[in-house]
Design a protein around this motif. Structure first.
Motif, PDB file in Angstrom:
ATOM      1  N   VAL A 649     -17.992   4.790   0.458  1.00 15.09           N
ATOM      2  CA  VAL A 649     -16.927   5.416   1.257  1.00 15.09           C
ATOM      3  C   VAL A 649     -16.580   4.539   2.447  1.00 15.09           C
ATOM      4  O   VAL A 649     -15.396   4.418   2.820  1.00 15.09           O
ATOM      5  CB  VAL A 649     -17.373   6.820   1.696  1.00 15.09           C
ATOM      6  N   SER A 650     -17.580   3.900   3.070  1.00 18.65           N
ATOM      7  CA  SER A 650     -17.292   3.002   4.199  1.00 18.65           C
ATOM      8  C   SER A 650     -16.426   1.834   3.755  1.00 18.65           C
ATOM      9  O   SER A 650     -15.479   1.433   4.461  1.00 18.65           O
ATOM     10  CB  SER A 650     -18.606   2.495   4.793  1.00 18.65           C
ATOM     11  N   ILE A 651     -16.729   1.264   2.582  1.00 17.60           N
ATOM     12  CA  ILE A 651     -15.905   0.164   2.069  1.00 17.60           C
ATOM     13  C   ILE A 651     -14.489   0.647   1.796  1.00 17.60           C
ATOM     14  O   ILE A 651     -13.498  -0.024   2.140  1.00 17.60           O
ATOM     15  CB  ILE A 651     -16.553  -0.411   0.797  1.00 17.60           C
ATOM     16  N   MET A 652     -14.360   1.838   1.192  1.00 19.15           N
ATOM     17  CA  MET A 652     -13.027   2.358   0.890  1.00 19.15           C
ATOM     18  C   MET A 652     -12.256   2.670   2.175  1.00 19.15           C
ATOM     19  O   MET A 652     -11.061   2.366   2.297  1.00 19.15           O
ATOM     20  CB  MET A 652     -13.172   3.604   0.028  1.00 19.15           C
ATOM     21  N   VAL A 653     -12.910   3.294   3.153  1.00 18.60           N
ATOM     22  CA  VAL A 653     -12.233   3.630   4.412  1.00 18.60           C
ATOM     23  C   VAL A 653     -11.815   2.381   5.151  1.00 18.60           C
ATOM     24  O   VAL A 653     -10.719   2.316   5.744  1.00 18.60           O
ATOM     25  CB  VAL A 653     -13.162   4.512   5.275  1.00 18.60           C
ATOM     26  N   ASN A 654     -12.646   1.347   5.122  1.00 17.16           N
ATOM     27  CA  ASN A 654     -12.287   0.083   5.770  1.00 17.16           C
ATOM     28  C   ASN A 654     -11.043  -0.519   5.127  1.00 17.16           C
ATOM     29  O   ASN A 654     -10.144  -1.020   5.821  1.00 17.16           O
ATOM     30  CB  ASN A 654     -13.451  -0.893   5.682  1.00 17.16           C
ATOM     31  N   ALA A 655     -10.956  -0.432   3.810  1.00 14.26           N
ATOM     32  CA  ALA A 655      -9.759  -0.963   3.129  1.00 14.26           C
ATOM     33  C   ALA A 655      -8.533  -0.111   3.439  1.00 14.26           C
ATOM     34  O   ALA A 655      -7.416  -0.635   3.598  1.00 14.26           O
ATOM     35  CB  ALA A 655     -10.010  -1.009   1.630  1.00 14.26           C
ATOM     36  N   ILE A 656      -8.707   1.224   3.534  1.00 15.19           N
ATOM     37  CA  ILE A 656      -7.564   2.095   3.850  1.00 15.19           C
ATOM     38  C   ILE A 656      -7.071   1.845   5.268  1.00 15.19           C
ATOM     39  O   ILE A 656      -5.862   1.855   5.544  1.00 15.19           O
ATOM     40  CB  ILE A 656      -7.966   3.563   3.648  1.00 15.19           C
ATOM     41  N   ASN A 657      -7.995   1.597   6.204  1.00 13.83           N
ATOM     42  CA  ASN A 657      -7.587   1.352   7.587  1.00 13.83           C
ATOM     43  C   ASN A 657      -6.805   0.067   7.737  1.00 13.83           C
ATOM     44  O   ASN A 657      -6.036  -0.079   8.694  1.00 13.83           O
ATOM     45  CB  ASN A 657      -8.830   1.326   8.484  1.00 13.83           C
ATOM     46  N   GLU A 658      -7.011  -0.876   6.838  1.00 16.34           N
ATOM     47  CA  GLU A 658      -6.269  -2.130   6.909  1.00 16.34           C
ATOM     48  C   GLU A 658      -4.855  -2.015   6.356  1.00 16.34           C
ATOM     49  O   GLU A 658      -4.050  -2.930   6.511  1.00 16.34           O
ATOM     50  CB  GLU A 658      -7.032  -3.208   6.147  1.00 16.34           C
ATOM     51  N   ILE A 659      -4.556  -0.891   5.678  1.00 14.06           N
ATOM     52  CA  ILE A 659      -3.208  -0.696   5.131  1.00 14.06           C
ATOM     53  C   ILE A 659      -2.289  -0.256   6.257  1.00 14.06           C
ATOM     54  O   ILE A 659      -2.673   0.551   7.120  1.00 14.06           O
ATOM     55  CB  ILE A 659      -3.246   0.360   4.005  1.00 14.06           C
ATOM     56  N   PRO A 660      -1.073  -0.741   6.301  1.00 14.12           N
ATOM     57  CA  PRO A 660      -0.127  -0.272   7.327  1.00 14.12           C
ATOM     58  C   PRO A 660       0.076   1.228   7.246  1.00 14.12           C
ATOM     59  O   PRO A 660      -0.096   1.855   6.191  1.00 14.12           O
ATOM     60  CB  PRO A 660       1.165  -1.040   6.996  1.00 14.12           C
ATOM     61  N   LEU A 661       0.467   1.818   8.381  1.00 17.15           N
ATOM     62  CA  LEU A 661       0.533   3.271   8.491  1.00 17.15           C
ATOM     63  C   LEU A 661       1.570   3.865   7.570  1.00 17.15           C
ATOM     64  O   LEU A 661       1.384   4.958   7.025  1.00 17.15           O
ATOM     65  CB  LEU A 661       0.828   3.667   9.953  1.00 17.15           C
ATOM     66  N   TYR A 662       2.668   3.192   7.382  1.00 18.07           N
ATOM     67  CA  TYR A 662       3.784   3.756   6.624  1.00 18.07           C
ATOM     68  C   TYR A 662       3.846   3.252   5.185  1.00 18.07           C
ATOM     69  O   TYR A 662       4.891   3.327   4.555  1.00 18.07           O
ATOM     70  CB  TYR A 662       5.111   3.450   7.338  1.00 18.07           C
ATOM     71  N   GLN A 663       2.756   2.709   4.699  1.00 23.07           N
ATOM     72  CA  GLN A 663       2.718   2.223   3.311  1.00 23.07           C
ATOM     73  C   GLN A 663       1.925   3.207   2.443  1.00 23.07           C
ATOM     74  O   GLN A 663       0.875   3.696   2.844  1.00 23.07           O
ATOM     75  CB  GLN A 663       2.075   0.839   3.216  1.00 23.07           C
ATOM     76  N   ASP A 664       2.456   3.474   1.258  1.00 21.53           N
ATOM     77  CA  ASP A 664       1.789   4.364   0.320  1.00 21.53           C
ATOM     78  C   ASP A 664       0.557   3.672  -0.273  1.00 21.53           C
ATOM     79  O   ASP A 664       0.544   2.445  -0.439  1.00 21.53           O
ATOM     80  CB  ASP A 664       2.743   4.767  -0.812  1.00 21.53           C
ATOM     81  N   TRP A 665      -0.447   4.473  -0.592  1.00 22.07           N
ATOM     82  CA  TRP A 665      -1.638   3.911  -1.243  1.00 22.07           C
ATOM     83  C   TRP A 665      -2.205   4.928  -2.216  1.00 22.07           C
ATOM     84  O   TRP A 665      -2.097   6.131  -2.027  1.00 22.07           O
ATOM     85  CB  TRP A 665      -2.709   3.473  -0.246  1.00 22.07           C
ATOM     86  N   LEU A 666      -2.801   4.380  -3.287  1.00 19.87           N
ATOM     87  CA  LEU A 666      -3.404   5.186  -4.350  1.00 19.87           C
ATOM     88  C   LEU A 666      -4.790   4.633  -4.649  1.00 19.87           C
ATOM     89  O   LEU A 666      -5.002   3.417  -4.613  1.00 19.87           O
ATOM     90  CB  LEU A 666      -2.553   5.146  -5.623  1.00 19.87           C
ATOM     91  N   LEU A 667      -5.707   5.526  -4.949  1.00 22.32           N
ATOM     92  CA  LEU A 667      -7.083   5.154  -5.305  1.00 22.32           C
ATOM     93  C   LEU A 667      -7.250   5.212  -6.812  1.00 22.32           C
ATOM     94  O   LEU A 667      -6.799   6.159  -7.455  1.00 22.32           O
ATOM     95  CB  LEU A 667      -8.083   6.095  -4.632  1.00 22.32           C
ATOM     96  N   ASP A 668      -7.913   4.191  -7.326  1.00 21.20           N
ATOM     97  CA  ASP A 668      -8.137   4.079  -8.776  1.00 21.20           C
ATOM     98  C   ASP A 668      -9.538   4.582  -9.103  1.00 21.20           C
ATOM     99  O   ASP A 668     -10.533   3.892  -8.887  1.00 21.20           O
ATOM    100  CB  ASP A 668      -7.976   2.623  -9.201  1.00 21.20           C
ATOM    101  N   GLY A 669      -9.601   5.832  -9.630  1.00 18.56           N
ATOM    102  CA  GLY A 669     -10.866   6.378 -10.087  1.00 18.56           C
ATOM    103  C   GLY A 669     -11.859   6.682  -8.992  1.00 18.56           C
ATOM    104  O   GLY A 669     -13.073   6.691  -9.253  1.00 18.56           O
ATOM    105  N   PHE A 670     -11.410   6.944  -7.804  1.00 18.89           N
ATOM    106  CA  PHE A 670     -12.292   7.270  -6.681  1.00 18.89           C
ATOM    107  C   PHE A 670     -11.681   8.428  -5.920  1.00 18.89           C
ATOM    108  O   PHE A 670     -10.450   8.474  -5.748  1.00 18.89           O
ATOM    109  CB  PHE A 670     -12.442   6.047  -5.765  1.00 18.89           C
ATOM    110  N   PRO A 671     -12.478   9.432  -5.501  1.00 12.54           N
ATOM    111  CA  PRO A 671     -13.933   9.590  -5.590  1.00 12.54           C
ATOM    112  C   PRO A 671     -14.381  10.059  -6.964  1.00 12.54           C
ATOM    113  O   PRO A 671     -13.640  10.721  -7.673  1.00 12.54           O
ATOM    114  CB  PRO A 671     -14.225  10.651  -4.533  1.00 12.54           C
ATOM    115  N   MET A 672     -15.636   9.703  -7.275  1.00 13.37           N
ATOM    116  CA  MET A 672     -16.193  10.057  -8.587  1.00 13.37           C
ATOM    117  C   MET A 672     -17.147  11.241  -8.520  1.00 13.37           C
ATOM    118  O   MET A 672     -17.439  11.834  -9.553  1.00 13.37           O
ATOM    119  CB  MET A 672     -16.919   8.850  -9.177  1.00 13.37           C
ATOM    120  N   THR A 673     -17.645  11.574  -7.334  1.00  9.06           N
ATOM    121  CA  THR A 673     -18.556  12.707  -7.181  1.00  9.06           C
ATOM    122  C   THR A 673     -18.089  13.563  -6.022  1.00  9.06           C
ATOM    123  O   THR A 673     -17.246  13.156  -5.215  1.00  9.06           O
ATOM    124  CB  THR A 673     -19.996  12.225  -6.924  1.00  9.06           C
ATOM    125  N   LEU A 674     -18.657  14.756  -5.944  1.00 15.37           N
ATOM    126  CA  LEU A 674     -18.301  15.670  -4.864  1.00 15.37           C
ATOM    127  C   LEU A 674     -18.766  15.131  -3.517  1.00 15.37           C
ATOM    128  O   LEU A 674     -18.065  15.275  -2.502  1.00 15.37           O
ATOM    129  CB  LEU A 674     -18.929  17.041  -5.135  1.00 15.37           C
TER     130      LEU A 674
END
Length: 1737
Positions: A649-674
């Motif tokens: 989750v830390s790796i994913m959040v770090n990558a999301i924070n690097e995305i510009p605020l107004y850009q759309d983003w989609l996750l591929d097969g994540f999250p996998m567990t509750l």
């Protein structure tokens, strides 16, 4: 020897395993059976340590323990023998067991035991033997390989076998391929040879035609050499010379012939010239002669011309030969000249020619070598292609096998999951079903306890337990709990807590059992104390640490956030890649991000200068966050561990924070567990959903006062994703897609031509394929396990989950996802726009609200007035309080001067018109939030928690006791009712008196029954019996009444009522305690707000007294909890309630008057206690108000003393007025201000001081108003609760009294009914007795008088019945000439003595019958109708039974004479045969009498026989039962012991039929055991039916015409019906086979006839069909007379003729002869025995 040993082991020793010679070595290879044998002879004491396993350790253990015992017996045994036995070497085990057998026999003869044999051994020998045993064990351990080696060998062998089978399969396939190739080549070669042969044949034919059509001219050979030319010329010359010589010879021979002809002609002409001159002249003319001459001349001329031509041709040939010779000579001369050169030129020419030859040879060799190289390359290339094809094929096969294995594994996993899910559901359903059964049984039990009137509360509690999955019945006792309770006790505690919580909720919300009664329905329950809730909320906030709220404004972004989930190979990555091409969206894959993080760590990615880094981390950690996360991930992966969810989750959040605020983003097969979904939401939104829900629930956990400000729920934070797409796909589809991808990569890898490229390309796909194969199952299972929780997570707050069926083509799936994404983009934009508009509206609203001026503060006097009016309204119920609080001589109008303006009020002018003031606790009320000391919350919050917990626990405990008491009451009432019923049913002794009277009554003599004095005496005895029985009934009634009074006078009811009242008094005490604690908390809070010291209240809490249940002296507990005795009210002063009057009206029951009186006393006690508690609360409220006024007066006095010291007297006067106002509960002016003084000089204050004084005054007034309002709210709520408890207590007590009174009345009812029934039964007994006295009859059946019932027991008789007459045995009667069973047995015995084999001569048979009829006399061998038979009729009868024209079968005769019996069908015969075969287990063909009767025939003897009513009349004779037994005696062989019956031979007799052909077919079916289909033929001639009469030697008796026509008609109808019923013959019919023996058995013959008759001798008749059958079998090509099919046999003409003419299976009709004989006897008169004798002579 092996068989002897096996017999010894199996039969004598009876070892645990059956030993056979084949399995001898295998059975003894473990050594277990050897130990068992020694143990049977008590030589192996440690046999229990032996093991039957076949592993190496077990064998080593067994043989190590056997070695000392075998050496003790002297059996040769060492490690080599043990190894041979273990390896199952042939003969080793047999030899050892044989030696052991010999040794054991020797030991058995000696009689020594194992212990004695050991003691006889020398000590040194024993030590040596122990050492040998140890050495033997070590050597045997070395010789026997370990079990792991065996397992490894077994595994390797299995794989070697598999490899060998694969090699054999490949070799077989290769050989088959070669054979196919050779076969194809051979076929091709044959085709080519055939084509060549045909073409050569056609060429030869064409050449033959050409050769026949042309003339071949020899062509001189063109020879180059001189010698050849010379030889050719010489040959030519020789040929020409030979031709010339031949021509010359021919010419000379021709000339000689001519000369000779001329000479002979001249001689003849000279001799006959004279004679023939005239003839010649006459016959020949000159012309002929001339013609001859001319012809000769022409021939000569032609010959000369030919000679000339030949000469010329010869000359030309010689000339040409000469020229050729000259030309050759010239050429030779020229060559000689050319060759006359130098020797050097010749050498050079030779060398040039040699070089040219070498070059040509080299060129040829090079061409040949290149051709070989090309062939080799082609062969290598073809081999490589074949090898690649084989490898590819093998790889494809392996790949398909792997696919099948994967599918099988997946199906197995799916089955296991389905089974686990089924077991889980089954367990849940079983648990629910058990709970349903428990609930049903519980309801049934309490229906019995409550007489089908279960209380609503109990049923509700059981339903609550059932819905929560708790057991209904008690699992364990929780009265004495240990330190660690058991699971059952924990379950019981959970049940108790659940019911306590439910009861508390009902009590708190006043629902269910605690709903408002009818008298309180008009009163509304008090609402929530808003002021107390605000106080508690403020105190809790003050006690908690301050929370820092982020001041950053929320940034609204229109970027779409989503994720796509699904199983492996569901198409997530493919769809996202396509979506990324059409939309500016960022796709994040966790696998890619982890690899990038690890790569960033390897690349030593550092923080740039523009990125903010903490000061302390700049020196140590200069790596970026992504690199640091990559380092942690690599450390975990190197250790072989998986990356934790937090790190992912830390790796994913770090990558999301690097995305510009107004850009759309989609996750591929994540999250996998509750867990990943929770961590991701918390990291992105800052909120934890479960913590928010827990906080929300914690704020509402059973608080006694709710905060008005927290009633509204806080808005939930926005979800992490805007949408979640699930690509739904089946497991099989996922596996199929994985296999397709792997197959595609595999085929792509194989298609590379370059080996290096292929190797490089194969590495990655193989690695990826291996990972996929290893992980696909785990991924699918992991997704299936985690998806239900994820589905709930994404569906519960806001349903953002979208399901899509991914089992479609890629284009359709992408189109669907694209539409959803476009829709979500539009939704997000609209949502953001709406939020922006709402924010703008909120910004504009405060500006518009701030424009109007603030409202003026409310009047201060109004709240005070309302509060005081409320006090005055509440005070009157308290008796005597107004007198104590009344002013001393002051008029009530003293409030007028108080309302005047105070000093200094000139500067403050109140507004004359003001809006209505807000009430404390309302929504418009502004609460006082003055600062309070820090230590106050830390003290009051735990104090409130203690108050709340104590209140809740007390209420729950009391309600639990009330619930348990209800169960105890029901149980007690049921027990007293059942015990009273059992008491009423206690045994009495009335039956003894009745039995004694009945015995005396029946003992009177019969001659005294009609005597009047006797009757009078009997009547008197009946009266005495009745009086005695009535006395018993009266005594039992009195005992029952005393028992009922004892039950009523018990103290249980008073104790139960006292306990119940104490419980309700405890509830009142709990409410009173809560009120007192709340009052103290509010007092401390508001005093702290006023900066006053809390009052130390030394007064003890008010205590409500409980009822003393015993008469013991007061103890120390009475000092803490006051106790009062029960109040007793005299019946004269008691006034009963209407309901109880209705219950007790009717019959006066003085035993219940005390119950009524005590209930009224208890009711008065409850009312008094309630009034006492209510009065205490009112007093506490009045005291608090009084305390407030006193404090206010003190403050006013201190303020006045500071302002004006000269005015003390005036202040005292005003103080008295204020006390008067306070005692009368009137309003007071100017709180916190000094009272106005009319004569005082004005004191000048500044404006700030005046404002401060007014603010403090207003604050004190507001605090006082808020405090008193909160206290009054609590007072109202507590008073309402107390009234509800009072009503509930009275209802419960009245309900209990009603139940008890009903039970007591029911007891009285049972008692009276039973007494009346007993008296009635005595009257009935008296009537019965008097009836028998008057009728003078004895009473045979027992008179039974028990309890309240009287009846005459028909099953018991006091004296026996007279014996019935014995029924005579059944007797068979003669009917219609039918022989009886006895007559048949007599005939059988006589025939059996004369002809035991069953065959007797026809003449002897006729004589025997005639003798029996003649000398019948008293023997009664035949019925009367047979006595009319004459000798011709007997001969005719004999003829019908003749076999082979000489003999008669007397068994067939008895079978015919036994008619009528049911003639069986063929199916019935076959079924009977099968039953006999089932009984004949040994297949001997015979059965005993028991087996015969058990199997039965096609008919039974169970006839519907009517039993005659007359006991003296015999039962009807059951002929069929006796016939069945007679048939056994008829056909059984009594020479055997026990007698045996050949059932096949018997059924052959029963196969007889009126149609002889049908009888033969039936016999064949019986002999074979299956149905034989008969060939359909034309209609049978009538002559066959009457053949027996036509063929009879007696011609004197002819049938009448009418009988013949009738029989013909019947036979025709029977044939037609049979033809209709005849089934169609199937194609495979009559395929059964029959032997020669069976055929001879059907067509009887070949049996030796041994008759005991004096008229016959020993005869032997051979079967006349034996030779014919042998010929038939030989004609049908059967070897050695083997079995032959029936269908083939029946087609033979001899068999067909035999079947059509064989008459032994015809059932003769002897009744026709008997009827004819009776007819003749009736017309001519009876025949005397003397006449029969004369006819016989």
């Amino acid at each position: 020897m092996s068989e002897i040993l096996c017999q010894w082991l199996n039969q004598e020793l009876k070892v645990s395993r059956t030993v056979s010679p084949k399995s001898f070595a295998k059975v003894f290879s473990t050594g277990y059976l050897i130990g068992e044998v020694l143990h049977r002879f008590q030589l192996q004491d440690d046999f229990s340590e032996f093991s039957e396993s076949r592993v190496s350790t077990a064998k080593l253990n067994n043989f190590s323990r056997l070695e000392p015992t075998l050496h003790l017996l002297g059996v040769q045994f060492d490690q080599n023998v043990a190894q041979n036995i273990i390896t199952e070497k042939p003969g080793a085990a047999t030899k050892l067991v044989y030696q052991l057998y010999i040794a054991l026999q020797r030991k058995k003869k000696s009689g020594l035991t194992g212990v004695e044999m050991q003691t006889m051994q020398p000590l040194a020998g024993m030590r040596l033997q122990n050492m040998r045993s140890e050495a033997f064990r070590e050597r045997l351990k070395i010789l026997i390989p370990r079990q792991t080696d065996f397992n490894l060998m077994r595994v390797s062998y299995r794989f070697q076998e598999k490899y060998r089978r694969m090699r054999e399969d490949l070799a077989r396939e290769h050989s088959e391929k070669l054979e196919r190739m050779q076969k194809l080549n051979e076929e091709q070669r044959c085709c080519d040879i055939e084509k060549q042969r045909l073409s050569r044949r056609r060429q030869n034919e064409i050449m033959a035609k050409i050769q026949a059509a042309i003339i071949q001219i020899p062509k001189p050979a063109s020879n180059r050499t001189l010698k050849a030319l010379e030889a050719q010329k010489m040959m030519k010359k020789k040929k020409d010379a030979e031709d010339v010589a031949n021509e010359i010879k021919k010419f000379e021979a021709l000339i000689k012939k001519d000369l000779q002809a001329k000479e002979s002609a001249s001689k003849a002409s000279v001799d006959t010239a004279g004679q023939m001159t005239t003839d010649l002249l006459n016959t020949c003319s000159d012309d002929d002669y001339i013609k001859k001459i001319q012809k000769r001349l022409e021939e000569d001329a032609l010959a000369r011309e030919q000679r000339e031509k030949r000469r010329r041709r010869l000359l030309m040939d010689q000339l040409i030969a000469h020229e050729a010779q000259e030309e050759a000579y010239r050429e030779e001369q020229l060559i000689n000249r050319l060759m006359r050169q130098s020797q050097q030129e010749r050498r050079i020419a030779v060398q040039l020619m040699h070089v040219r030859h070498e070059k040509e040879v080299l060129w040829q060799n090079r061409i040949f070598r290149e051709k070989q190289y090309e062939e080799r390359r082609l062969k290598d290339f073809q081999d490589a292609l074949d090898r690649e094809a084989a490898l590819a094929k093998q790889a494809k096969i392996d790949f398909e096998e792997q696919i099948l294995r994967e599918k099988e594994i997946h199906e197995q996993i799916a089955v296991e999951r389905a089974q686990a899910r089924y077991k889980k559901h089954y367990a849940v359903c079983a648990e629910i079903l058990d709970q349903i059964l428990d609930l049903s049984t519980k309801v049934a039990d309490y229906r019995m306890l409550t007489n089908n009137l279960i209380p609503h509360k109990m049923m509700h509690d059981w339903k609550e337990l059932f819905f929560n999955g708790k057991p209904i019945y008690e699992q364990a006792s929780i009265k004495q709990l240990a330190a660690k309770p058991t699971e059952e006790q924990l379950v019981e505690l959970e049940k108790r807590d659940l019911l306590d919580s439910k009861d508390y909720d009902d009590y708190k919300n006043m629902v269910g059992e605690w709903a408002l009664p009818e008298e309180m329905a008009d009163n509304q329950p008090p609402s929530n104390n808003q002021i107390l809730g605000h106080v508690l909320h403020r105190l809790i906030e003050k006690s908690l640490p301050p929370q820092v709220e982020s001041a950053e404004p929320e940034l609204l972004s229109s970027a779409v956030k989503g994720c796509i989930l699904g199983k492996t190979f569901s198409g997530k990555t493919t769809i996202l890649q396509s979506l990324q091409k059409d939309f500016p969206v960022k796709v994040l894959s966790i696998d890619t991000l982890v690899q990038e993080a690890i790569q960033a760590y390897h690349d030593n990615e550092k923080v740039s200068g523009d990125q903010p880094v903490p000061q302390e981390d700049r020196k140590e950690n200069q790596l970026t966050v992504r690199a640091q996360l990559g380092a942690k991930s690599e450390q975990l992966l190197k250790k072989g561990k998986s990356i934790s969810d937090t790190l992912l989750v830390s790796i994913m959040v770090n990558a999301i924070n690097e995305i510009p605020l107004y850009q759309d983003w989609l996750l591929d097969g994540f999250p996998m567990t509750l867990n990943q979904a929770q961590l991701l939401e918390e990291a992105l939104t800052g909120y934890n959903r479960y913590l928010l829900e827990a906080e929300g629930k914690g704020a509402q956990v059973s608080t006694l006062a709710a905060d008005p400000t927290t009633s509204k729920e806080a808005p939930r934070p926005a979800p992490t994703f805007d949408f979640v797409i699930l690509l739904d796909i089946a497991d099989n589809s996922s596996l199929s897609r994985m296999n397709d991808v792997m197959a595609e990569e595999f085929s792509r890898a194989i298609s590379h031509e370059d080996t290096s490229q292929r190797t490089a390309a194969e590495n990655k796909p193989k690695e990826g394929d291996h990972n996929l194969r290893d992980q696909i199952q785990h991924r699918i299972i992991g997704f299936l396990d985690n998806w239900p929780s994820l589905e709930r997570w994404f569906s519960e707050p806001e349903n953002i989950l979208i399901r899509i069926n991914a089992e479609v083509d890629q284009k359709s799936l992408y189109q669907r996802v694209r539409e959803i994404f476009s829709t979500e983009i539009v939704k997000k934009k609209n949502k953001v726009q709406k939020k922006l508009e709402e924010k703008e509206t909120e910004k504009k609203a405060p500006v518009s609200v701030a424009q109007p001026p603030p409202a003026t503060p409310p009047l201060l006097a109004e709240p005070e007035k309302e509060a005081q009016q409320h006090e005055s309204a509440k005070t009157p119920p308290a008796k005597g309080k107004p007198q104590s609080g009344s002013p001393k001589g002051k008029p009530p109008g003293g409030k007028v001067p108080v309302k005047k303006s105070p000093v200094g009020s000139t500067d403050v002018s109140p507004t004359p018109v003001a809006p209505p003031s807000a009430k404390p606790g309302s929504e418009e009320w502004v609460y006082v939030n003055e600062p309070i000391p820090e230590e106050i919350p830390s003290f009051l919050v735990p104090y409130w928690e203690l108050i709340e917990n104590s209140y809740i626990n007390t209420i729950k405990t009391i309600l639990r006791h009330l619930r348990e008491d209800q169960h105890d009451v029901l149980t007690y009432l049921y027990e007293i009712t059942t015990s009273f019923q059992e008491f009423l049913r206690r045994p009495d002794h009335k039956q003894d008196f009745v039995a004694q009277w009945q015995a005396d009554f029946n003992s009177f003599p019969d001659d005294l029954w009609e005597d009047e004095e006797t009757k009078a005496e009997l009547h008197q005895r009946v009266n005495d019996l009745r009086d005695r029985l009535w006395d018993i009934c009266d005594a039992r009634k009195e005992e029952a009444e005393l028992e009922r009074l004892d039950i009523i006078n018990q103290n249980w009811l008073q104790d139960s009522l006292g306990i119940t009242m104490n419980h309700f008094f405890s509830l009142m005490q709990a409410e009173l305690n809560r009120f007192q604690d709340t009052k103290r908390l509010l007092q401390d809070y508001y005093r702290a707000m006023e900066h006053k010291i809390p009052i130390d209240d030394n007064k003890r809490f008010t205590r409500i007294p409980l009822i003393r249940l015993d008469s013991k002296d007061a103890s120390e507990n009475q000092l803490r909890i006051p106790l009062v005795p029960r109040i007793s009210i005299s019946p004269e002063s008691a006034v009963s309630r209407p309901k109880l009057k209705a219950i007790l009206k009717g019959k006066i029951d003085y035993s219940l008057e005390n119950v009524q009186t005590n209930f009224e006393a208890d009711e008065k006690l409850v009312l008094d206690t309630w009034q006492q508690a209510s009065l205490a609360i009112s007093n506490m409220v009045a005291a608090e108000i009084h305390q407030r006024l006193i404090e206010e007066d003190k403050e006013n006095q201190s303020a006045e003393s500071k302002e004006k010291s000269p005015q003390m007297n005036t202040n005292k006067k005003i103080k008295k007025e204020n006390e008067a106002h306070r005692n009368k509960k009137e309003d007071k002016h100017g709180k916190g201000k000094s009272p106005p003084v009319a004569e005082a000089a004005p004191v000048v204050f500044t404006a700030e001081e005046i404002a401060e004084i007014e603010r403090k005054s207003e604050l004190r007034l507001k605090i006082k108003e808020e405090h008193l309002a909160a206290l009054q709210f609590e007072e109202l709520a507590t008073q309402f609760r107390l009234e509800l408890i009072k009503a509930k207590a009275l209802s419960v007590l009245e309900n209990l009294i009603t139940k008890v009174i009903d039970i007591y009345k029911l007891m009285e009812k049972w008692l009276g009914e039973r007494y009346l029934n007993e008296m009635s039964s005595v009257e009935k007994l008296t009537e019965v007795a008097r009836y028998h006295i008057e009728t003078a009859t004895k009473i045979q059946n027992e008179l039974y008088l028990t309890q309240e019932e009287f009846f005459i027991n028909g099953d018991v008789k006091v004296f026996p019945d007279p014996p019935l007459p014995k029924r005579p045995p059944p007797v068979e009667k003669e009917e219609d000439g039918t022989l009886t069973i006895k007559q048949l047995d007599n005939l059988r015995e006589q025939f059996l003595d004369m002809a035991p084999k069953g065959i007797i001569g026809s003449k002897a048979f006729t004589d025997i019958l005639l003798d029996l009829m003649t000398f019948n006399l008293g023997t009664n061998n035949f019925p009367s109708s047979w006595m009319h038979l004459t000798q011709p009729e007997l001969q005719e009868l004999t003829y019908l039974l003749i076999v082979n024209s000489e003999f008669v079968d007397w068994r067939k005769f008895l079978l015919v004479t036994a008619l009528p019996w049911p003639i069986p069908l063929e199916e019935e015969l076959l079924e009977t045969l099968q039953r006999f075969k089932a009984m004949d287990e040994k297949q001997t063909g015979t059965v005993t009498f028991e087996q015969y009767m058990q199997a039965g025939l096609w008919f039974t003897g169970d006839e519907d026989t009517k039993i005659p009513e007359n006991p003296l009349e015999p039962l009807p004779f059951n002929r069929q039962v006796h016939l069945i037994e007679f048939f056994f005696r008829l056909f059984a062989d009594y020479e055997m012991d026990p007698p045996q019956l050949d059932y096949t031979q018997m059924l052959l007799y029963f196969a007889c039929h009126p149609d002889p052909m049908e009888g033969v077919y039936r016999a064949l079916s019986v002999a074979i055991g299956t149905h034989i289909f008969r060939k359909v033929e034309g209609p049978v001639m009538i002559a066959e039916k009457t053949s027996s009469a036509d063929m009879s030697p007696i011609e004197g008796y002819v049938e009448t015409e009418e009988n013949a026509e009738r029989e013909e008609k019947d036979f025709t109808e029977e044939k037609e019906e049979k033809d209709r019923k005849e089934p169609d013959i199937p194609e495979n019919a009559n395929t059964e086979k029959i032997s020669m023996e069976t055929l001879l058995r059907v067509f009887r013959g070949g049996s030796e006839v041994k008759d005991a008759n004096r008229f016959t001798s020993h005869l032997k008749t051979e079967n006349i069909y034996a030779e014919s059958f042998i010929k038939v079998f030989q004609e049908l090509d059967t070897k050695d007379l083997e079995l032959i099919e029936i269908a083939v046999l029946l087609k033979h003409p001899f068999i067909q003729e035999l079947i059509s003419n064989y008459s032994d299976y015809k059932l003769p009709d002897i009744k026709m002869i008997l009827q004819r004989s009776e007819h003749v006897a009736g017309s001519d008169g009876e025949r005397s025995p003397s006449r029969l004798t004369e006819e016989k002579k």
